[in-house]
Scaffold this active site. Structure first.
Site, PDB file in Angstrom:
ATOM      1  N   LYS A 175     -21.961 -43.732-129.757  1.00 43.20           N
ATOM      2  CA  LYS A 175     -23.167 -44.525-129.494  1.00 43.20           C
ATOM      3  C   LYS A 175     -22.943 -45.982-129.881  1.00 43.20           C
ATOM      4  O   LYS A 175     -22.466 -46.277-130.965  1.00 43.20           O
ATOM      5  CB  LYS A 175     -24.337 -43.943-130.282  1.00 43.20           C
ATOM      6  CG  LYS A 175     -24.667 -42.501-129.889  1.00 43.20           C
ATOM      7  CD  LYS A 175     -25.753 -41.891-130.750  1.00 43.20           C
ATOM      8  CE  LYS A 175     -25.318 -41.704-132.175  1.00 43.20           C
ATOM      9  NZ  LYS A 175     -26.289 -40.937-132.985  1.00 43.20           N
ATOM     10  N   THR A 210     -37.185 -47.718-133.878  1.00 37.61           N
ATOM     11  CA  THR A 210     -36.010 -46.923-133.513  1.00 37.61           C
ATOM     12  C   THR A 210     -35.691 -45.873-134.568  1.00 37.61           C
ATOM     13  O   THR A 210     -34.585 -45.324-134.586  1.00 37.61           O
ATOM     14  CB  THR A 210     -34.785 -47.850-133.331  1.00 37.61           C
ATOM     15  OG1 THR A 210     -34.586 -48.608-134.538  1.00 37.61           O
ATOM     16  CG2 THR A 210     -34.982 -48.793-132.160  1.00 37.61           C
ATOM     17  N   GLY A 212     -35.215 -42.550-136.005  1.00 37.93           N
ATOM     18  CA  GLY A 212     -35.024 -41.206-135.466  1.00 37.93           C
ATOM     19  C   GLY A 212     -34.372 -41.146-134.104  1.00 37.93           C
ATOM     20  O   GLY A 212     -34.345 -40.083-133.476  1.00 37.93           O
ATOM     21  N   THR A 213     -33.799 -42.261-133.639  1.00 37.63           N
ATOM     22  CA  THR A 213     -33.205 -42.238-132.301  1.00 37.63           C
ATOM     23  C   THR A 213     -31.995 -41.309-132.212  1.00 37.63           C
ATOM     24  O   THR A 213     -31.781 -40.653-131.191  1.00 37.63           O
ATOM     25  CB  THR A 213     -32.790 -43.654-131.856  1.00 37.63           C
ATOM     26  OG1 THR A 213     -32.027 -44.272-132.901  1.00 37.63           O
ATOM     27  CG2 THR A 213     -34.006 -44.512-131.553  1.00 37.63           C
ATOM     28  N   GLY A 214     -31.192 -41.248-133.274  1.00 31.94           N
ATOM     29  CA  GLY A 214     -30.028 -40.363-133.252  1.00 31.94           C
ATOM     30  C   GLY A 214     -30.421 -38.902-133.161  1.00 31.94           C
ATOM     31  O   GLY A 214     -29.833 -38.128-132.389  1.00 31.94           O
ATOM     32  N   CYS A 215     -31.424 -38.521-133.941  1.00 31.73           N
ATOM     33  CA  CYS A 215     -31.940 -37.144-133.896  1.00 31.73           C
ATOM     34  C   CYS A 215     -32.505 -36.837-132.519  1.00 31.73           C
ATOM     35  O   CYS A 215     -32.261 -35.769-131.938  1.00 31.73           O
ATOM     36  CB  CYS A 215     -33.051 -36.960-134.939  1.00 31.73           C
ATOM     37  SG  CYS A 215     -32.614 -37.405-136.625  1.00 31.73           S
TER      38      CYS A 215
END
Length: 266
Positions: A175, A210, A212-215
């Site tokens: 990412k 943003t 929690g975007t990875g989760c």
């Protein structure tokens, strides 16, 4: 006519603020059309401004949660989030190996937003051994640099993704959200089986929401896989979903800090 739910199991910690962790996973999986079940590895005292306390769930109880759902439900994919200790990582790895679920999306959470390392040396070693069991891993740039123990040139993300994939024998979504000078999101997908690299572009959205975007992204990929999409299709669909979720949540307010994405975009 009876049909089976496309189902995803998420294994992660709870975020009491609802922006990340299990809460974000369940929203993302649901928004992408799959049924979400969960195994909680820790609870947190957390809100939009930070994490104030972490309470690890006993390993014996995590094991019972895993067995309870895995013995009963046929999952199309599994999402694995932050596993806070070497013992928990070892437990999850050994338990999942007993079941025929191959589509494991592992988000190797190792670095806090502050830049602090979240895993000690023993836990990092166990996590690295777990990576080859995954169908896909989704590190950001700081996490990827820990995995290969060197700085990553922002112009050579495809080379870094390939190196990580071939080192740990798994597909990689690297990412690019930490590239500050870019006007677009550049994510690099390396498919281990075919050695193919794919660059995925989305417009960068200027917002502080943003958290929690990875989760959210890793859970969306797992949901798309459970629906029957190929890995390439699932990743592209999930990246598009996340970009839309960020866009529609960019001007919303929740709490006093960094808010969430709009998990159910219109």
């Amino acid at each position: 006519m009876i049909t089976r739910y496309p189902s995803v199991l998420t294994i992660a910690g709870s975020d009491s603020g609802g922006c990340a962790g299990i809460q974000a996973d369940i929203k993302s999986i649901s928004a992408n059309g799959a049924f979400a079940a969960s195994v909680i590895t820790a609870t947190t005292a957390q809100n939009t401004q930070g994490v104030f306390d972490i309470h690890p769930i006993p390993v014996t109880h995590i094991r019972k949660q895993l067995i309870a759902v895995l013995e009963d439900i046929d999952f199309g994919a599994i999402k694995v989030g932050m596993l806070h200790s070497a013992d928990v990582i070892e437990l999850v790895q050994k338990t999942l190996r007993k079941y025929p679920i191959k589509k494991i999306v592992l988000d190797p959470v190792m670095v806090a937003t502050s830049g602090d390392r979240l895993l000690n040396k023993a836990a990092l070693g166990n996590l690295k051994s777990f990576l080859s069991d995954a169908y896909l891993i989704t590190p950001n740039i700081p996490e990827a640099e820990i995995l290969i123990d060197r700085k990553i040139d922002s112009q050579k993300l495809d080379e870094a993704a390939r190196e990580i994939g071939n080192t740990f024998k798994t597909s990689v979504l690297l990412k690019g959200g930490h590239l500050e000078d870019s006007e677009q999101m550049t994510d690099t997908l390396f498919l281990y089986d075919t050695q193919k690299s794919i660059i995925i572009y989305n417009k960068k959205v200027q917002t502080k929401n943003t958290h929690g975007t990875g989760c959210t992204l890793s859970s969306a990929i797992a949901a798309q896989l459970s629906l029957g999409f190929t890995l390439e299709e699932a990743v592209k669909n999930a990246c598009s979903y996340l970009n839309k979720a960020i866009t529609q949540g960019k001007d919303k307010t929740l709490g006093k800090g960094n808010g969430p994405v709009q998990h159910f975009p219109i």
